[in-house]
Design a protein around this motif. Sequence first.
Motif, PDB file in Angstrom:
ATOM      1  N   THR A   1       0.824  -1.206   0.000  1.00 54.77           N
ATOM      2  CA  THR A   1       0.000   0.000   0.000  1.00 54.77           C
ATOM      3  C   THR A   1       0.857   1.255   0.000  1.00 54.77           C
ATOM      4  O   THR A   1       0.540   2.239  -0.689  1.00 54.77           O
ATOM      5  CB  THR A   1      -0.921   0.012   1.230  1.00 54.77           C
ATOM      6  N   ALA A   2       1.944   1.238   0.792  1.00 56.40           N
ATOM      7  CA  ALA A   2       2.822   2.396   0.847  1.00 56.40           C
ATOM      8  C   ALA A   2       4.166   1.983   1.432  1.00 56.40           C
ATOM      9  O   ALA A   2       4.247   1.034   2.221  1.00 56.40           O
ATOM     10  CB  ALA A   2       2.214   3.518   1.687  1.00 56.40           C
ATOM     11  N   ILE A   3       5.213   2.697   1.036  1.00 57.50           N
ATOM     12  CA  ILE A   3       6.541   2.528   1.602  1.00 57.50           C
ATOM     13  C   ILE A   3       6.865   3.792   2.389  1.00 57.50           C
ATOM     14  O   ILE A   3       6.834   4.903   1.854  1.00 57.50           O
ATOM     15  CB  ILE A   3       7.596   2.287   0.504  1.00 57.50           C
ATOM     16  N   ILE A   4       7.145   3.602   3.682  1.00 57.16           N
ATOM     17  CA  ILE A   4       7.399   4.715   4.599  1.00 57.16           C
ATOM     18  C   ILE A   4       8.911   4.880   4.747  1.00 57.16           C
ATOM     19  O   ILE A   4       9.612   3.938   5.110  1.00 57.16           O
ATOM     20  CB  ILE A   4       6.770   4.435   5.974  1.00 57.16           C
ATOM     21  N   THR A   5       9.418   6.074   4.479  1.00 55.34           N
ATOM     22  CA  THR A   5      10.851   6.358   4.613  1.00 55.34           C
ATOM     23  C   THR A   5      11.034   7.632   5.424  1.00 55.34           C
ATOM     24  O   THR A   5      10.064   8.335   5.749  1.00 55.34           O
ATOM     25  CB  THR A   5      11.530   6.538   3.241  1.00 55.34           C
ATOM     26  N   GLU A   6      12.293   7.955   5.706  1.00 56.24           N
ATOM     27  CA  GLU A   6      12.583   9.186   6.420  1.00 56.24           C
ATOM     28  C   GLU A   6      12.343  10.420   5.557  1.00 56.24           C
ATOM     29  O   GLU A   6      12.209  11.530   6.071  1.00 56.24           O
ATOM     30  CB  GLU A   6      14.024   9.188   6.941  1.00 56.24           C
ATOM     31  N   LYS A   7      12.268  10.248   4.230  1.00 55.76           N
ATOM     32  CA  LYS A   7      12.046  11.374   3.324  1.00 55.76           C
ATOM     33  C   LYS A   7      10.577  11.549   2.966  1.00 55.76           C
ATOM     34  O   LYS A   7      10.221  12.489   2.268  1.00 55.76           O
ATOM     35  CB  LYS A   7      12.869  11.166   2.045  1.00 55.76           C
ATOM     36  N   GLY A   8       9.729  10.621   3.396  1.00 58.81           N
ATOM     37  CA  GLY A   8       8.315  10.719   3.092  1.00 58.81           C
ATOM     38  C   GLY A   8       7.714   9.356   2.804  1.00 58.81           C
ATOM     39  O   GLY A   8       8.381   8.324   2.909  1.00 58.81           O
ATOM     40  N   VAL A   9       6.438   9.371   2.439  1.00 60.25           N
ATOM     41  CA  VAL A   9       5.679   8.142   2.182  1.00 60.25           C
ATOM     42  C   VAL A   9       5.366   8.070   0.698  1.00 60.25           C
ATOM     43  O   VAL A   9       4.823   9.005   0.115  1.00 60.25           O
ATOM     44  CB  VAL A   9       4.375   8.125   3.002  1.00 60.25           C
ATOM     45  N   VAL A  10       5.718   6.951   0.081  1.00 64.43           N
ATOM     46  CA  VAL A  10       5.426   6.718  -1.337  1.00 64.43           C
ATOM     47  C   VAL A  10       4.306   5.702  -1.430  1.00 64.43           C
ATOM     48  O   VAL A  10       4.420   4.600  -0.877  1.00 64.43           O
ATOM     49  CB  VAL A  10       6.670   6.209  -2.092  1.00 64.43           C
ATOM     50  N   LYS A  11       3.223   6.059  -2.125  1.00 67.81           N
ATOM     51  CA  LYS A  11       2.039   5.204  -2.121  1.00 67.81           C
ATOM     52  C   LYS A  11       1.806   4.456  -3.425  1.00 67.81           C
ATOM     53  O   LYS A  11       1.022   3.512  -3.466  1.00 67.81           O
ATOM     54  CB  LYS A  11       0.799   6.030  -1.778  1.00 67.81           C
ATOM     55  N   ASP A  12       2.427   4.869  -4.499  1.00 70.64           N
ATOM     56  CA  ASP A  12       2.271   4.142  -5.761  1.00 70.64           C
ATOM     57  C   ASP A  12       3.344   4.614  -6.734  1.00 70.64           C
ATOM     58  O   ASP A  12       4.175   5.458  -6.399  1.00 70.64           O
ATOM     59  CB  ASP A  12       0.865   4.327  -6.368  1.00 70.64           C
ATOM     60  N   ASN A  13       3.317   4.071  -7.942  1.00 74.51           N
ATOM     61  CA  ASN A  13       4.311   4.434  -8.960  1.00 74.51           C
ATOM     62  C   ASN A  13       5.729   4.369  -8.406  1.00 74.51           C
ATOM     63  O   ASN A  13       6.543   5.294  -8.569  1.00 74.51           O
ATOM     64  CB  ASN A  13       4.043   5.853  -9.509  1.00 74.51           C
ATOM     65  N   TYR A  14       6.032   3.252  -7.732  1.00 72.74           N
ATOM     66  CA  TYR A  14       7.308   3.129  -7.025  1.00 72.74           C
ATOM     67  C   TYR A  14       8.504   3.300  -7.952  1.00 72.74           C
ATOM     68  O   TYR A  14       9.516   3.897  -7.576  1.00 72.74           O
ATOM     69  CB  TYR A  14       7.382   1.772  -6.318  1.00 72.74           C
ATOM     70  N   LYS A  15       8.399   2.806  -9.163  1.00 75.73           N
ATOM     71  CA  LYS A  15       9.536   2.852 -10.082  1.00 75.73           C
ATOM     72  C   LYS A  15       9.955   4.281 -10.396  1.00 75.73           C
ATOM     73  O   LYS A  15      11.147   4.575 -10.555  1.00 75.73           O
ATOM     74  CB  LYS A  15       9.197   2.101 -11.379  1.00 75.73           C
ATOM     75  N   THR A  16       8.993   5.189 -10.447  1.00 72.12           N
ATOM     76  CA  THR A  16       9.322   6.596 -10.724  1.00 72.12           C
ATOM     77  C   THR A  16       9.462   7.423  -9.457  1.00 72.12           C
ATOM     78  O   THR A  16      10.237   8.381  -9.417  1.00 72.12           O
ATOM     79  CB  THR A  16       8.237   7.240 -11.622  1.00 72.12           C
ATOM     80  N   GLU A  17       8.724   7.041  -8.386  1.00 70.51           N
ATOM     81  CA  GLU A  17       8.716   7.850  -7.184  1.00 70.51           C
ATOM     82  C   GLU A  17       9.860   7.536  -6.217  1.00 70.51           C
ATOM     83  O   GLU A  17      10.361   8.442  -5.538  1.00 70.51           O
ATOM     84  CB  GLU A  17       7.368   7.695  -6.454  1.00 70.51           C
ATOM     85  N   LEU A  18      10.296   6.286  -6.141  1.00 68.20           N
ATOM     86  CA  LEU A  18      11.385   5.950  -5.208  1.00 68.20           C
ATOM     87  C   LEU A  18      12.675   6.696  -5.545  1.00 68.20           C
ATOM     88  O   LEU A  18      13.336   7.221  -4.626  1.00 68.20           O
ATOM     89  CB  LEU A  18      11.620   4.446  -5.184  1.00 68.20           C
ATOM     90  N   PRO A  19      13.083   6.795  -6.819  1.00 71.40           N
ATOM     91  CA  PRO A  19      14.319   7.543  -7.122  1.00 71.40           C
ATOM     92  C   PRO A  19      14.264   9.005  -6.688  1.00 71.40           C
ATOM     93  O   PRO A  19      15.295   9.599  -6.356  1.00 71.40           O
ATOM     94  CB  PRO A  19      14.456   7.413  -8.643  1.00 71.40           C
ATOM     95  N   LYS A  20      13.073   9.592  -6.667  1.00 70.17           N
ATOM     96  CA  LYS A  20      12.931  11.001  -6.283  1.00 70.17           C
ATOM     97  C   LYS A  20      13.308  11.234  -4.822  1.00 70.17           C
ATOM     98  O   LYS A  20      13.713  12.333  -4.442  1.00 70.17           O
ATOM     99  CB  LYS A  20      11.492  11.477  -6.524  1.00 70.17           C
ATOM    100  N   LEU A  21      13.207  10.180  -4.001  1.00 68.77           N
ATOM    101  CA  LEU A  21      13.575  10.308  -2.596  1.00 68.77           C
ATOM    102  C   LEU A  21      15.071  10.585  -2.422  1.00 68.77           C
ATOM    103  O   LEU A  21      15.485  11.132  -1.403  1.00 68.77           O
ATOM    104  CB  LEU A  21      13.214   9.020  -1.828  1.00 68.77           C
ATOM    105  N   PHE A  22      15.858  10.229  -3.406  1.00 70.07           N
ATOM    106  CA  PHE A  22      17.310  10.371  -3.318  1.00 70.07           C
ATOM    107  C   PHE A  22      17.789  11.698  -3.899  1.00 70.07           C
ATOM    108  O   PHE A  22      18.985  12.001  -3.839  1.00 70.07           O
ATOM    109  CB  PHE A  22      18.010   9.216  -4.035  1.00 70.07           C
ATOM    110  N   GLU A  23      16.881  12.472  -4.476  1.00 70.72           N
ATOM    111  CA  GLU A  23      17.279  13.731  -5.123  1.00 70.72           C
ATOM    112  C   GLU A  23      17.622  14.785  -4.082  1.00 70.72           C
ATOM    113  O   GLU A  23      16.979  14.847  -3.033  1.00 70.72           O
ATOM    114  CB  GLU A  23      16.145  14.237  -6.029  1.00 70.72           C
TER     115      GLU A  23
END
Length: 350
Positions: A328-350
């Motif tokens: 449903t969602a991946i919780i990280t220290e940079k925020g919560v990603v709820k979908d489109n993981y392939k495009t949204e997860l890399p944005k956490l590292f920007e």
Amino acid sequence: MNEHIKTKTMEWNGDELILIDQRYLPLEETYVTCKNHIEVADSIRDMVVRGAPAIGATAGFGMAIASSEFESLDKKTYVEKMKKAEELLASTRPTAVNLFWALKRMSKIIDENIEKTNLNELTRLLKKEALEIAYDDIKINRKMGQNGAKLLKNGDTVLTHCNAGALATVDYGTALGVIRAAIEDGKKISVYADETRPYLQGARLTVWELVQDGIETTLISDNMAGWVMKQGKINAVIVGADRIAANGDVANKIGTYSVAILAKKHGIPFYVAAPLSTIDLETPTGEEIPIEERNRNEVRYCHKSQLVDDSINVYNPAFDVTPNDLVTAIITEKGVVKDNYKTELPKLFE
């Protein structure tokens, strides 16, 4: 920054790493003192310490200890010895990517300083970096907890699998950190904890932690989870992770995949709490994540009690992979990603 650290999981006194021996909790509270990098590697491999963030921090201290062992050598020999120490530590647990992330951080310190400083100073820098990894983990977990706490409502009951608490990190926890943060926000949260066969991390470690914190906790065996969900007793599932692929597939303790399927069936949100160091953008999907297989006696025995004859064949994968469509969602220290993981997860590292 304090040059020492002491948490439930580990203590660093400047020269030695002291680990609580998680193999014997909760019945025995004993400690293992690591005086050289081989003892650190053994402690990771033998699960004295476990949990991806804790493994990473432990490996960092292992490299710092190795530097102390070799700092009297010439630089060429030192580099050779440190490379072998890194390879030994890297060989201990193949699935948890935090291990390799921490080793890479430590190796970078060597690469950047080997030519311009003496080995005594390099050891000091490595000890400093190991401590930064440890202290950063605590800060990251608390921020992750704050981000994830917003997903829980007052009165929720959460199901957990394995141990993703203070004992799996340097302190506070990932999945349990979310629960702790929600309670600190004033919400009433209770927990159902899967026992997590065959190593029983949920029964031995998660329950021990939560009861110590005064959090209402009910222990169930793994095969009860579906029925507990069916009865409407669970509002959310929160687990940790040992590696998250670039597409959002999640490797976690064996049995997590089954829990995710059950959650999907019953319309219950399935959350994964993990730091950015657990996200491996170089691994495209869960298919490429190496799955550790452990000693078959972990299944044949329950602690010291033998369950079946030694001749019985056993399959004992330590982890499984939950496909991203069940998350449903991946919780990280940079925020919560709820979908489109392939495009949204890399944005956490920007």
